[in-house]
Design a protein around this motif. Structure first.
Motif, PDB file in Angstrom:
ATOM      1  N   GLN A  68       5.069 -16.118   2.233  1.00  0.00           N
ATOM      2  CA  GLN A  68       4.305 -16.258   3.465  1.00  0.00           C
ATOM      3  C   GLN A  68       2.864 -16.697   3.199  1.00  0.00           C
ATOM      4  O   GLN A  68       2.275 -16.397   2.157  1.00  0.00           O
ATOM      5  CB  GLN A  68       4.324 -14.942   4.242  1.00  0.00           C
ATOM      6  N   ALA A  69       2.316 -17.411   4.183  1.00  0.00           N
ATOM      7  CA  ALA A  69       0.937 -17.896   4.088  1.00  0.00           C
ATOM      8  C   ALA A  69      -0.068 -16.805   4.407  1.00  0.00           C
ATOM      9  O   ALA A  69      -1.224 -16.862   3.981  1.00  0.00           O
ATOM     10  CB  ALA A  69       0.743 -19.087   5.026  1.00  0.00           C
ATOM     11  N   ASN A  70       0.352 -15.803   5.177  1.00  0.00           N
ATOM     12  CA  ASN A  70      -0.551 -14.711   5.535  1.00  0.00           C
ATOM     13  C   ASN A  70      -0.668 -13.765   4.341  1.00  0.00           C
ATOM     14  O   ASN A  70       0.270 -13.035   4.017  1.00  0.00           O
ATOM     15  CB  ASN A  70      -0.010 -13.959   6.752  1.00  0.00           C
ATOM     16  N   VAL A  71      -1.821 -13.782   3.682  1.00  0.00           N
ATOM     17  CA  VAL A  71      -1.969 -13.006   2.451  1.00  0.00           C
ATOM     18  C   VAL A  71      -3.073 -11.958   2.571  1.00  0.00           C
ATOM     19  O   VAL A  71      -3.625 -11.503   1.570  1.00  0.00           O
ATOM     20  CB  VAL A  71      -2.249 -13.941   1.250  1.00  0.00           C
ATOM     21  N   ASN A  72      -3.409 -11.552   3.808  1.00  0.00           N
ATOM     22  CA  ASN A  72      -4.463 -10.552   3.952  1.00  0.00           C
ATOM     23  C   ASN A  72      -3.930  -9.154   3.657  1.00  0.00           C
ATOM     24  O   ASN A  72      -2.740  -8.950   3.437  1.00  0.00           O
ATOM     25  CB  ASN A  72      -5.109 -10.630   5.341  1.00  0.00           C
ATOM     26  N   GLN A  73      -4.836  -8.183   3.673  1.00  0.00           N
ATOM     27  CA  GLN A  73      -4.458  -6.826   3.312  1.00  0.00           C
ATOM     28  C   GLN A  73      -3.460  -6.230   4.296  1.00  0.00           C
ATOM     29  O   GLN A  73      -2.531  -5.515   3.894  1.00  0.00           O
ATOM     30  CB  GLN A  73      -5.699  -5.944   3.223  1.00  0.00           C
ATOM     31  N   ALA A  74      -3.618  -6.515   5.571  1.00  0.00           N
ATOM     32  CA  ALA A  74      -2.693  -5.981   6.567  1.00  0.00           C
ATOM     33  C   ALA A  74      -1.266  -6.450   6.293  1.00  0.00           C
ATOM     34  O   ALA A  74      -0.305  -5.677   6.432  1.00  0.00           O
ATOM     35  CB  ALA A  74      -3.137  -6.396   7.966  1.00  0.00           C
ATOM     36  N   ALA A  75      -1.123  -7.720   5.893  1.00  0.00           N
ATOM     37  CA  ALA A  75       0.207  -8.249   5.579  1.00  0.00           C
ATOM     38  C   ALA A  75       0.783  -7.562   4.346  1.00  0.00           C
ATOM     39  O   ALA A  75       1.980  -7.278   4.272  1.00  0.00           O
ATOM     40  CB  ALA A  75       0.125  -9.756   5.360  1.00  0.00           C
ATOM     41  N   ALA A  76      -0.090  -7.296   3.367  1.00  0.00           N
ATOM     42  CA  ALA A  76       0.355  -6.611   2.152  1.00  0.00           C
ATOM     43  C   ALA A  76       0.845  -5.206   2.462  1.00  0.00           C
ATOM     44  O   ALA A  76       1.889  -4.761   1.971  1.00  0.00           O
ATOM     45  CB  ALA A  76      -0.788  -6.572   1.138  1.00  0.00           C
ATOM     46  N   PHE A  77       0.112  -4.494   3.308  1.00  0.00           N
ATOM     47  CA  PHE A  77       0.508  -3.138   3.673  1.00  0.00           C
ATOM     48  C   PHE A  77       1.812  -3.144   4.473  1.00  0.00           C
ATOM     49  O   PHE A  77       2.666  -2.267   4.300  1.00  0.00           O
ATOM     50  CB  PHE A  77      -0.597  -2.459   4.479  1.00  0.00           C
ATOM     51  N   PHE A 107      -3.351  -8.104  -3.679  1.00  0.00           N
ATOM     52  CA  PHE A 107      -3.548  -6.678  -3.436  1.00  0.00           C
ATOM     53  C   PHE A 107      -2.492  -5.896  -4.222  1.00  0.00           C
ATOM     54  O   PHE A 107      -1.309  -6.251  -4.197  1.00  0.00           O
ATOM     55  CB  PHE A 107      -3.440  -6.353  -1.946  1.00  0.00           C
ATOM     56  N   VAL A 108      -2.920  -4.846  -4.905  1.00  0.00           N
ATOM     57  CA  VAL A 108      -1.994  -3.997  -5.653  1.00  0.00           C
ATOM     58  C   VAL A 108      -1.837  -2.676  -4.914  1.00  0.00           C
ATOM     59  O   VAL A 108      -2.836  -2.053  -4.538  1.00  0.00           O
ATOM     60  CB  VAL A 108      -2.495  -3.719  -7.083  1.00  0.00           C
ATOM     61  N   MET A 109      -0.597  -2.276  -4.715  1.00  0.00           N
ATOM     62  CA  MET A 109      -0.321  -1.034  -4.012  1.00  0.00           C
ATOM     63  C   MET A 109       0.596  -0.145  -4.839  1.00  0.00           C
ATOM     64  O   MET A 109       1.527  -0.646  -5.482  1.00  0.00           O
ATOM     65  CB  MET A 109       0.321  -1.326  -2.648  1.00  0.00           C
ATOM     66  N   GLU A 110       0.299   1.132  -4.846  1.00  0.00           N
ATOM     67  CA  GLU A 110       1.200   2.106  -5.443  1.00  0.00           C
ATOM     68  C   GLU A 110       2.511   2.061  -4.669  1.00  0.00           C
ATOM     69  O   GLU A 110       2.512   1.987  -3.442  1.00  0.00           O
ATOM     70  CB  GLU A 110       0.562   3.492  -5.347  1.00  0.00           C
ATOM     71  N   GLY A 111       3.628   2.095  -5.373  1.00  0.00           N
ATOM     72  CA  GLY A 111       4.919   2.090  -4.709  1.00  0.00           C
ATOM     73  C   GLY A 111       5.436   3.498  -4.542  1.00  0.00           C
ATOM     74  O   GLY A 111       5.283   4.116  -3.500  1.00  0.00           O
ATOM     75  N   ARG A 112       6.057   4.020  -5.567  1.00  0.00           N
ATOM     76  CA  ARG A 112       6.567   5.391  -5.516  1.00  0.00           C
ATOM     77  C   ARG A 112       5.420   6.384  -5.633  1.00  0.00           C
ATOM     78  O   ARG A 112       4.489   6.205  -6.428  1.00  0.00           O
ATOM     79  CB  ARG A 112       7.593   5.607  -6.633  1.00  0.00           C
ATOM     80  N   HIS A 113       5.469   7.430  -4.834  1.00  0.00           N
ATOM     81  CA  HIS A 113       4.435   8.463  -4.869  1.00  0.00           C
ATOM     82  C   HIS A 113       4.235   8.998  -6.291  1.00  0.00           C
ATOM     83  O   HIS A 113       5.187   9.126  -7.058  1.00  0.00           O
ATOM     84  CB  HIS A 113       4.810   9.635  -3.956  1.00  0.00           C
ATOM     85  N   ARG A 114       2.997   9.290  -6.606  1.00  0.00           N
ATOM     86  CA  ARG A 114       2.524   9.864  -7.865  1.00  0.00           C
ATOM     87  C   ARG A 114       2.457   8.854  -9.005  1.00  0.00           C
ATOM     88  O   ARG A 114       1.981   9.192 -10.101  1.00  0.00           O
ATOM     89  CB  ARG A 114       3.365  11.074  -8.302  1.00  0.00           C
TER      90      ARG A 114
END
Length: 345
Positions: A68-77, A107-114
């Motif tokens: 996708q072209a939308n690469v902002n933080q909201a799209a990542a979340f 944007f890097v996001m934690e996947g699995r908790h902990r």
């Protein structure tokens, strides 16, 4: 001592795996990472298992979602929320399967908790669900998009490199120990283009850590699927006949009959998915140790490859390294360490 920790529960002895030697970690700055609370994750449905051992490798995946072209933080979340919903609601897992996700916008996001907490400490491993057999010994990183025919964007690539370097530094993982999902399963993941970039990723991660390594190509297995053609397909067809899942004559074309034979072989050997893709899970079982000159179908598979690549350096008994040389996928030895438990959670 190795073992599984569930909150303050008792440890489970891991035997020889617990004695694996690790290099001393090198200090490396953590890239920006949004934790589960930051992107609005649901609570995990059960306690997340944490093992008293360090991972020894990193597995690279792609999400197989649109580029996708939308690469902002909201799209990542939004992406990571949809992945968590799919993993929990459709697959029945206790949480997101991967440890981290990198978006196309970097944007890097934690996947699995902990996962973030445990990697920061650098002493234990959160059990994931990104690749059966690798969920305890490897960190799984999903990369947003589909990289079958295109390269990942620079923002994603740069953040993936920095994330891998940080994880390597926390656990003392060598920068050469980066793999693709397809190295261990019958899957096209992480896509032909991203998979082909793994030698470059190993080199760049090493450079971030202040080390110098060449573009390390790891020994692997070819990925074959319907529509492919060539000597590798011919060899696979002989080996499928050797395994008694087909009687068809090899043609060098991965046709419908070959697809059906691969599926029969996958079902007979307990592959995780019966999907007709011949990759890193089924090849090691299919390419059995073969004595040259016996005249059987496995020997004919060797002959078909020797005719193309020559017999130099091929031993009388053809085992996995020699098969990989003949198949054109030889390289530095791969780390084949597997989980003490062979199931995904």
């Amino acid at each position: 001592m190795g073992g599984l920790t569930l909150a303050a529960g008792a440890a489970l002895d891991l035997g020889p795996l617990a004695a694996t030697a690790f290099a001393a970690p090198t200090a490396q700055a953590m890239p920006p990472i949004v934790d589960c609370a930051g992107w609005g994750a649901r609570a995990n449905s059960k306690i997340v298992p944490v093992w008293n051992q360090k991972p020894v490798k990193i597995l690279v995946h792609h999400t197989a979602t649109p580029n996708q072209a939308n690469v902002n933080q909201a799209a990542a979340f939004s992406l990571v929320r949809s992945i968590q919903n799919f993993h929990m609601d459709r697959r029945g897992w206790l949480d997101t399967g991967q440890h981290f996700t990198v978006s196309r916008g970097g944007f890097v996001m934690e996947g699995r908790h902990r996962s973030l907490e445990i990697v920061r400490a650098g002493r234990q491993q959160v059990e994931g669900a990104h690749c059966t057999g690798q969920n305890i010994v490897a960190i799984g990183i999903e990369n947003e998009g589909t990289y079958t025919s295109v390269d990942p964007p620079a923002a994603l690539w740069n953040r993936l490199r920095d994330l891998c370097a940080w994880i390597c530094s926390r656990y003392g993982i060598a920068p050469t120990e980066l793999y693709g999902h397809r190295d261990f399963k019958n899957t096209a993941c992480p896509g032909d283009h991203l998979y082909a970039l793994l030698p470059k990723l190993r080199t760049e991660v090493a450079a971030v850590l202040g080390r110098r390594v060449s573009a390390v190509v790891k020994a692997s297995w070819p990925l074959l699927q319907p529509g492919d053609r060539g000597p590798e397909v011919t060899a696979a067809q002989y080996l499928l006949r050797d395994a008694h899942v087909t009687t068809a004559n090899p043609t060098g074309v991965f046709d419908a009959a070959t697809d059906a034979a691969v599926r029969r072989f996958q079902a007979a050997t307990g592959a995780e998915e019966v999907n007709g893709i011949l990759g890193g899970e089924s090849w090691p079982v299919l390419a059995r140790a073969t004595q040259r000159g016996t005249g059987g179908d496995a020997d004919r598979a060797v002959d078909a490859l020797v005719a193309v690549r020559g017999a130099e350096g091929i031993p009388d008994v053809v085992t996995a390294p020699a098969w990989q040389q003949l198949l054109g996928t030889a390289g530095a030895p791969a780390n084949l360490t597997t989980d003490p438990l062979r199931h995904a959670r």
